[in-house]
Write an enzyme that holds these catalytic residues in place. Sequence first.
Site, mmCIF file in Angstrom:
data_model
loop_
_atom_site.group_PDB
_atom_site.id
_atom_site.type_symbol
_atom_site.label_atom_id
_atom_site.label_comp_id
_atom_site.label_asym_id
_atom_site.label_seq_id
_atom_site.Cartn_x
_atom_site.Cartn_y
_atom_site.Cartn_z
ATOM 1 N N ILE A 50 8.940 -0.991 -6.779
ATOM 2 C CA ILE A 50 9.450 -2.671 -6.567
ATOM 3 C C ILE A 50 8.191 -3.521 -6.594
ATOM 4 O O ILE A 50 8.524 -4.771 -6.709
ATOM 5 C CB ILE A 50 10.224 -2.740 -5.271
ATOM 6 C CG1 ILE A 50 9.764 -2.115 -4.213
ATOM 7 C CG2 ILE A 50 11.445 -2.200 -5.562
ATOM 8 C CD1 ILE A 50 10.485 -2.402 -2.722
ATOM 9 N N GLU B 77 3.805 -3.983 -7.538
ATOM 10 C CA GLU B 77 2.453 -3.600 -7.830
ATOM 11 C C GLU B 77 1.328 -4.548 -7.736
ATOM 12 O O GLU B 77 1.502 -5.705 -8.562
ATOM 13 C CB GLU B 77 2.506 -2.884 -9.293
ATOM 14 C CG GLU B 77 1.182 -1.997 -9.519
ATOM 15 C CD GLU B 77 1.338 -0.944 -10.588
ATOM 16 O OE1 GLU B 77 2.122 -1.172 -11.409
ATOM 17 O OE2 GLU B 77 0.699 -0.295 -10.524
ATOM 18 N N GLY B 78 0.633 -4.554 -6.669
ATOM 19 C CA GLY B 78 -0.353 -5.529 -6.620
ATOM 20 C C GLY B 78 -1.775 -5.185 -6.915
ATOM 21 O O GLY B 78 -1.786 -3.947 -7.412
ATOM 22 N N THR B 79 -2.597 -5.837 -6.293
ATOM 23 C CA THR B 79 -4.111 -5.608 -6.660
ATOM 24 C C THR B 79 -4.586 -4.338 -5.578
ATOM 25 O O THR B 79 -5.473 -3.519 -5.756
ATOM 26 C CB THR B 79 -4.980 -6.951 -6.069
ATOM 27 O OG1 THR B 79 -4.152 -7.955 -6.353
ATOM 28 C CG2 THR B 79 -6.145 -6.799 -6.869
ATOM 29 N N PHE B 80 -3.921 -4.265 -4.315
ATOM 30 C CA PHE B 80 -4.291 -3.474 -3.171
ATOM 31 C C PHE B 80 -3.211 -2.391 -3.094
ATOM 32 O O PHE B 80 -3.245 -1.519 -2.190
ATOM 33 C CB PHE B 80 -4.660 -4.087 -2.240
ATOM 34 C CG PHE B 80 -5.772 -5.100 -2.335
ATOM 35 C CD1 PHE B 80 -7.044 -4.672 -2.730
ATOM 36 C CD2 PHE B 80 -5.608 -6.488 -2.372
ATOM 37 C CE1 PHE B 80 -8.166 -5.739 -2.673
ATOM 38 C CE2 PHE B 80 -6.470 -7.287 -2.468
ATOM 39 C CZ PHE B 80 -7.801 -6.999 -2.756
ATOM 40 N N SER B 81 -2.114 -2.313 -3.750
ATOM 41 C CA SER B 81 -0.884 -1.635 -3.604
ATOM 42 C C SER B 81 -0.015 -1.211 -4.554
ATOM 43 O O SER B 81 0.181 -2.119 -5.220
ATOM 44 C CB SER B 81 -0.582 -1.757 -2.178
ATOM 45 O OG SER B 81 0.480 -3.019 -2.179
ATOM 46 N N VAL C 6 4.178 -0.511 -4.294
ATOM 47 C CA VAL C 6 5.407 -0.598 -3.245
ATOM 48 C C VAL C 6 6.598 0.296 -3.872
ATOM 49 O O VAL C 6 6.851 -0.299 -5.055
ATOM 50 C CB VAL C 6 5.749 -1.822 -2.726
ATOM 51 C CG1 VAL C 6 6.719 -1.772 -1.686
ATOM 52 C CG2 VAL C 6 4.298 -2.561 -1.772
ATOM 53 N N LYS D 120 4.652 1.374 1.133
ATOM 54 C CA LYS D 120 3.496 0.758 0.429
ATOM 55 C C LYS D 120 2.455 1.651 0.600
ATOM 56 O O LYS D 120 1.814 2.118 1.523
ATOM 57 C CB LYS D 120 3.232 -0.599 1.392
ATOM 58 C CG LYS D 120 1.901 -1.070 0.851
ATOM 59 C CD LYS D 120 1.947 -2.571 1.581
ATOM 60 C CE LYS D 120 0.411 -3.421 0.994
ATOM 61 N NZ LYS D 120 0.711 -4.784 1.613
ATOM 62 N N ASP E 207 -2.949 -15.291 3.066
ATOM 63 C CA ASP E 207 -2.504 -15.066 1.549
ATOM 64 C C ASP E 207 -0.807 -15.541 1.510
ATOM 65 O O ASP E 207 -0.233 -14.786 1.021
ATOM 66 C CB ASP E 207 -2.553 -13.635 1.291
ATOM 67 C CG ASP E 207 -2.417 -13.597 -0.315
ATOM 68 O OD1 ASP E 207 -2.844 -14.455 -1.110
ATOM 69 O OD2 ASP E 207 -2.275 -12.455 -0.872
HETATM 70 P P1 ADP Z 1 0.177 -6.106 -2.053
HETATM 71 O O1 ADP Z 1 -0.899 -6.101 -1.135
HETATM 72 O O2 ADP Z 1 -0.114 -5.171 -3.152
HETATM 73 O O3 ADP Z 1 0.548 -7.561 -2.536
HETATM 74 P P2 ADP Z 1 2.771 -6.532 -0.630
HETATM 75 O O4 ADP Z 1 2.842 -5.872 0.721
HETATM 76 O O5 ADP Z 1 2.494 -7.891 -0.977
HETATM 77 O O6 ADP Z 1 1.709 -5.692 -1.318
HETATM 78 O O7 ADP Z 1 3.991 -5.909 -1.409
HETATM 79 C C1 ADP Z 1 4.196 -6.128 -2.641
HETATM 80 C C2 ADP Z 1 5.576 -6.366 -3.267
HETATM 81 O O8 ADP Z 1 6.368 -5.392 -2.731
HETATM 82 C C3 ADP Z 1 6.113 -7.633 -2.651
HETATM 83 O O9 ADP Z 1 5.780 -8.850 -3.219
HETATM 84 C C4 ADP Z 1 7.685 -7.119 -2.646
HETATM 85 O O10 ADP Z 1 8.274 -7.638 -3.788
HETATM 86 C C5 ADP Z 1 7.604 -5.784 -2.356
HETATM 87 N N1 ADP Z 1 7.693 -5.468 -0.858
HETATM 88 C C6 ADP Z 1 6.735 -5.182 0.078
HETATM 89 N N2 ADP Z 1 7.315 -5.010 1.270
HETATM 90 C C7 ADP Z 1 8.794 -5.051 1.019
HETATM 91 C C8 ADP Z 1 9.772 -4.997 1.842
HETATM 92 N N3 ADP Z 1 9.609 -4.597 3.300
HETATM 93 N N4 ADP Z 1 11.103 -4.681 1.360
HETATM 94 C C9 ADP Z 1 11.357 -4.937 -0.118
HETATM 95 N N5 ADP Z 1 10.164 -5.197 -0.792
HETATM 96 C C10 ADP Z 1 8.939 -5.297 -0.366
HETATM 97 MG MG MG Z 2 1.448 -9.267 -1.736
#
Ligand code: ADP
Ligand code: MG
Length: 397
Positions: free
Chosen positions: A29, A31-35, A37, A95, A182
């Site tokens: 769901i 995909e970011g710079t650091f993770s 999910v 995550k 952030d």
């Molecule tokens: P990153 O550090 O990679 O930005 P995030 O914690 O912001 O990681 O998570 C990236 C994305 O994953 C979020 O923008 C969201 O779309 C999805 N996500 C993260 N946590 C949840 C959650 N508890 N429930 C549903 N979606 C989530």
């Molecule tokens: Mg994020």
Amino acid sequence: ADGHFQQDMARLQDSFAGFRQKYRLIKRIGEGTFSTVYKAEDLVYDKHDNSWDMDKELDKWTPPPLRNHTSQSGEILDYTSQSQRRRKPKYVAIKKIYVTSSPNRILNELELLHDLRGCQSVCPLITAFRSTDQVVAILPYFRHADFRDYFREMTIPDMAIYLRSLFTALASVHQHNILHRDIKPTNFLYDPDSRRGVLVDFGLAEREGADGGKHCLCHDDSATRKARLQPLFSAEPKEGYAREDTRPSRRANRAGTRGFRAPEVLFKCTEQTTKIDIWSAGVILLTILSRRFPFFNSADDVEAMIEIATIFGNKRMQGAALLHGCMMETSIPTIGRSGYSLEGIILWSTGRSDKVKISEDEKLAIKFLSRCMELDPTRRISAADALQHDFLRMGLD
Ligand code: ADP
Ligand code: MG
């Protein structure tokens, strides 16, 4: 891409003993710079337990304490005291934090999330696993929509509800003296149907004063600041720089996302406070009111300064720079001396030409916006005060 995803999932499932018995991965769901999910189903979820009710359960959730996880790999939250265990959600967000992320950064995120347990509108941490250098955090899955799909349709009362939820989270985070660093739409998961939101992603968060920052002039009274700035003006400027600039080169935390960074972050303030999050929340409101995403679209910090200066004008921007001991000079013709009003910017962005078209409700929203986008962080509204502001109390009494 699909094959890559399958491979990715297989790797995740194999790196933790018993993972396949515990969770069924459904889809990726985020995909970011650091993770990365994933959405997953919790297989150990007890069907006889009442189903996870986000409204009721989210605020009650108390995760167990962090276990000393330096020696052994595996689950790093201590579930030994079963009495602490609450009903579990059926769906979880897993995550996977990239190994390229430093161990301190990962530990920091987990620790802060743990400190924030029970905070309203903050996504709780259920548990976390570690296998050698790989860490995964398990969070309850929160249904949410993509910001870009709903922000244009939001009415003023919708905005008030959205922001009330965001500021509720900020108030509790800030009460713990934690800066999120952030704040942006992808880190605030919002469900327009239930009108609830949760703050996620504490990957850049830190405790106030944690960077052992040197004192910054912005925390002095104006007389002291003036006295300390005096040498800057008396030294004859040479090629745009103060000649006798004895100030040490500045190092400050500049983490965050382009376009959402507060002016004091851009000016490398060495004593940043929770007010940086309020500015970013203001940028979200400006985005919604102006129906433009992203509102700020800078490639770097200098461009970001130019964008902010274009709105607020050179005079106020120079004043904001001086607060942190910075001189700002510009000859860019689009930056006027006094800038524009936020009302003017919003009218222009939405293609309306006269003030008559602004309702009382919208005026109130813009008044609140100006409190969040105050250039001087010490004058910017706090999250706790924001919750008492007439705009965020809209429809409450
Ligand atoms: P990153 O550090 O990679 O930005 P995030 O914690 O912001 O990681 O998570 C990236 C994305 O994953 C979020 O923008 C969201 O779309 C999805 N996500 C993260 N946590 C949840 C959650 N508890 N429930 C549903 N979606 C989530
Ligand atoms: Mg994020």
